[in-house]
Design a protein around this motif. Structure first.
Motif: not given
Length: 311
Positions: A175-183, A24-29
């Motif tokens: 940052n998102w790519r790292m967080m997406a690893r959790f999913t 969501a943070s990425l998409q708002k940039m």
């Protein structure tokens, strides 16, 4: 073992909240939509597919039946259709997989993974890649893949994208790519359906050969993972996080194992397997917003994972 086929599975059922927030943070940039447009204009999706088609071996039930069988099983369990193509590429000295292709996904796995991983462990690493399709985030995943190559080109344009990259868009993407690893790890766990398999796979991803995976080594790794997951990351300097997450050579398997163990211990994994109390994407978002309002702080402020909110 007989694994449960998760018919009708939605990524919202297991999506990690850090992944959802970071995206969501990425998409708002500003500039993200422009970058996506430029990637499309350059035909990056087609070029990435051609790179695999022209240099790697396509897997079928005829040439590599065991590997192909596990790939088919993984897609069936996670309810992904049609079946993507699977390609085998040369050894790199460590286990490696990837996925490319927004319209027509293609999964790659290297010789090391095929030789070093057991049948169940193969399902875990393949499930980790198939998760990108389930989440329908391939366009952003592919953007992260090509960002290093495009950065110099974009910086030379007059569209202002170069300045946007320098001001934080690239870091938000990492940052998102790292967080997406959790999913993706959660999806991989749903595919293999065995926490012991998930654990040994992650340890092999860290470079530990099979002969060293003794009971003592595995038990100590689990202790380390739980200790790491209990840390308060608010105290870690932001710059240190940035340098860590943008280092492509780091596997972060201890951190990933810790997050996966927390999910399993919470009972949420079992709920997904049994398909109980599952939320739609809209319900998941509403529940999270309500929780944030009640607690008076965002998830990032509580856990300190998303360190790019001020960029």
């Amino acid at each position: 073992m007989t694994r449960k086929i998760l018919t009708g599975l939605s990524s919202a059922a297991y999506e990690h909240p850090f992944d959802r927030k970071a995206l969501a943070s990425l998409q708002k940039m500003p500039g993200v939509s422009l970058l996506l447009k430029k990637i499309n204009e350059y035909g990056i999706d087609r070029l990435l597919r051609l790179q695999s088609l022209g240099s790697e071996i396509r897997i079928s039930s005829r040439n590599f039946p065991q590997l192909h069988e596990k790939f088919v099983e993984t897609c069936q369990i996670l309810d992904v259709a049609p079946l993507p193509e699977l390609y085998l590429f040369r050894g790199t000295g460590h286990i490696q997989t990837y996925i490319v292709g927004v319209e027509k996904p293609l999964v790659g796995i290297n010789l090391d993974a095929m030789e070093w991983l057991g049948a169940d462990e193969l399902i875990y690493v393949l499930g980790h890649e198939i998760a990108r399709i389930k989440s329908q985030h391939m366009v952003y995943h592919q953007m992260a893949i090509v960002m290093p190559s495009l950065k110099n080109l974009l910086n030379s344009t007059t569209l202002g994208v170069g300045g946007l990259v320098a001001s934080g868009m690239e870091l938000a993407l990492y940052n998102w790519r790292m967080m997406a690893r959790f999913t993706a790890d959660r999806a991989a766990m749903l595919a293999c359906q065995d926490i012991d398999v998930a654990t040994t796979t992650l340890m092999k991803l860290a470079g530990l050969p099979d002969e060293y995976l003794t009971t003592a080594v595995i038990e100590d790794f689990l202790v380390q993972a739980r200790e790491f997951a209990s840390n308060n990351f608010e105290s870690i300097d932001k710059v240190t996080k940035i340098l860590s997450y943008t280092e492509p050579g780091l596997s972060w398997v201890v951190m990933r194992a810790g997050e996966l163990l927390k999910w399993v211990d919470s009972g949420e994994y079992e709920n997904v397997i049994q398909q109980k109390n599952l939320k739609t994407p809209e319900e998941a978002e509403e529940a999270e917003e309500k929780e944030e309002e009640e607690e008076g702080k965002t998830l990032e402020e509580k856990e300190g994972w998303n360190f790019l909110t001020s960029w």
